[in-house]
Design an enzyme around this catalytic site. Structure first.
Site, PDB file in Angstrom:
ATOM      1  N   PHE A   1       7.719  12.541  -8.242  1.00 13.07           N
ATOM      2  CA  PHE A   1       7.663  10.987  -8.209  1.00 13.07           C
ATOM      3  C   PHE A   1       8.418  10.610  -9.484  1.00 13.07           C
ATOM      4  O   PHE A   1       8.995   9.378  -9.469  1.00 13.07           O
ATOM      5  CB  PHE A   1       6.113  10.436  -8.691  1.00 13.07           C
ATOM      6  CG  PHE A   1       5.427  10.739  -7.316  1.00 13.07           C
ATOM      7  CD1 PHE A   1       5.214   9.965  -6.431  1.00 13.07           C
ATOM      8  CD2 PHE A   1       4.700  11.996  -7.142  1.00 13.07           C
ATOM      9  CE1 PHE A   1       4.462  10.061  -5.339  1.00 13.07           C
ATOM     10  CE2 PHE A   1       3.910  12.112  -6.311  1.00 13.07           C
ATOM     11  CZ  PHE A   1       3.837  11.315  -5.131  1.00 13.07           C
TER      12      PHE A   1
ATOM     13  N   GLU B   1       0.753  -1.220   0.022  1.00 11.74           N
ATOM     14  CA  GLU B   1       0.033   0.083   0.075  1.00 11.74           C
ATOM     15  C   GLU B   1       0.828   1.161   0.016  1.00 11.74           C
ATOM     16  O   GLU B   1       0.417   2.184   0.691  1.00 11.74           O
ATOM     17  CB  GLU B   1      -0.870  -0.104   1.056  1.00 11.74           C
ATOM     18  CG  GLU B   1      -1.356  -1.109   1.502  1.00 11.74           C
ATOM     19  CD  GLU B   1      -2.399  -1.948   0.510  1.00 11.74           C
ATOM     20  OE1 GLU B   1      -2.367  -1.509  -0.504  1.00 11.74           O
ATOM     21  OE2 GLU B   1      -2.924  -3.073   0.869  1.00 11.74           O
TER      22      GLU B   1
END
Length: 386
Positions: free
Chosen positions: A385, A365
């Site tokens: 990212f 997760e």
């Protein structure tokens, strides 16, 4: 019944109903899980026989309203997750995969017909579900998933693979995310469908009382109405992931609390150099550091739970809780192990098992890095990212 740390009187922040519900789950864990978890973990077995008991407690999809689900608050769900993970991360993970991922996907994004067909049986523990998002080459980058679904002659045809999918080999239904001409979509896939194969991942050093699998999809044919109609793009699965991440915030503190309490009892009972181990300054330092981390992490979880119940919880706040509570919980479990000495590496005591499990919890997760970048984006407004 085992007492939680009481330095900050956290129970005073809970309602009588929340305490009653928490203690009910705690009693279940202490009677049905704690006495048997060492054997399940050693043998690498998930105890499917306790699934009906979890259902009777209303633990499956407990935050969903209607369809046989308990409809409890976010705080109630968090407290249950904490107690379950005090037993073992694998048992909390079952509740998370079933309720926060598979059931949540159907409840959030499914049609009324899909909800009626699947959710009551899943809430009753009669149907086990799994959630297929992660792939062998795209764990932290689902935007580049390779699994595809194409519409052919009035049927969806799915091809691809998934990895680290909890419960897949014992599930009757899977929610599979795939790339289509419209973007990423979710599909409800009965696991008996030809072309669907789930293979348990063996020889794990973590989460041994749980099931994680590889899924292979070879020309899996589904009717058009197998697609979740209200999920388009990655927002669909991410909304489900945030439900699971929220539970982890609480669950990690359950593993940490249990490790701390085991270490405290051991240090109080064990005599070294003619006095209790707990009488030494360095021992007390470790116990204090553990207790502080557990209580601060529990307060963070409770705060985020109240925000969630008020409809104000933001994704970056979930990342704060998941990142910090997992890191702190591992530190607590490892420190607790040191107080147990050589005995701590056996399954007679829980901290080493919890620490091993939490390495998985810390990874799934969203890894530390993903959550750090999520928080960084919230602070700076810049997505880093790529």
């Amino acid at each position: 019944m085992t007492a939680s740390p009481t330095l900050l009187d956290i129970d005073s922040l809970l309602t009588a109903e929340e305490i009653e519900h928490r203690d009910e789950v705690r009693a279940f864990v202490e009677s049905r899980i704690t006495p048997r978890i060492a054997g399940w973990y050693s043998d690498g077995v998930f105890p499917v026989e306790i699934v009906p008991e979890m259902a009777q407690l209303g633990l499956l999809g407990m935050h969903i309203k209607g369809y046989g689900c308990a409809g409890r608050s976010a705080v109630d769900y968090g407290l249950a997750a904490m107690e379950l993970e005090a037993g073992d991360s694998g048992l909390r993970t079952f509740v998370s995969v079933q309720g926060s991922l598979a059931m949540s996907a159907i409840a959030k994004h499914g049609s009324e017909e899909q909800k009626q067909k699947w959710l009551p049986g899943m809430a009753a523990g009669e149907i086990i579900g799994c959630f297929g998002l992660t792939e062998p080459g795209a764990g932290s980058d689902p935007a580049n998933m390779a699994t595809t679904a194409r519409l052919e002659g009035g049927e969806w045809v799915l091809n691809g693979s998934k990895r680290w999918i909890g419960l897949a080999s014992i599930a009757q239904v899977a929610v599979i995310w795939a790339r289509t001409d419209q973007g990423v979509r979710g599909f409800i896939v009965p696991t008996e469908t030809p072309g669907f194969t789930a293979t348990p991942i063996e020889q794990k050093l973590s989460m041994r009382a749980s099931v994680q699998c590889d899924i292979d999809l070879q020309d899996v044919r589904l009717p058009e109405d197998a697609m979740l109609p209200n999920a388009l793009g990655l927002r669909g699965p991410f909304e489900c992931l945030n439900e699971a991440r929220y539970g982890i915030i609480w669950g990690a503190m359950g593993a940490a609390r249990d490790s701390y309490e085991v270490a405290l009892r051991y240090a109080s009972d064990r005599s070294v150099f003619d006095k209790p181990l707990a009488a030494f300054q360095l021992t007390q330092q470790k116990l204090v550091e553990m207790a502080l981390k557990v209580e601060k992490g529990t307060l963070l979880a409770l705060h985020l739970g109240r925000l969630k119940d008020a409809g104000r919880l933001q994704p970056h706040q979930i990342s704060v809780g998941k990142l910090d509570n997992c890191r702190e919980a591992i530190d607590v479990c490892q420190s607790a192990r040191t107080l147990l000495g050589g005995n701590g590496i056996t399954l007679d005591y829980s901290p080493f098992r919890h620490a091993n499990n939490l390495e998985s919890v810390r990874t799934y997760e969203g890894t530390d890095e993903i959550h750090l970048l999520t928080i960084g984006r919230a602070l700076t407004g810049i997505a880093a990212f790529r």
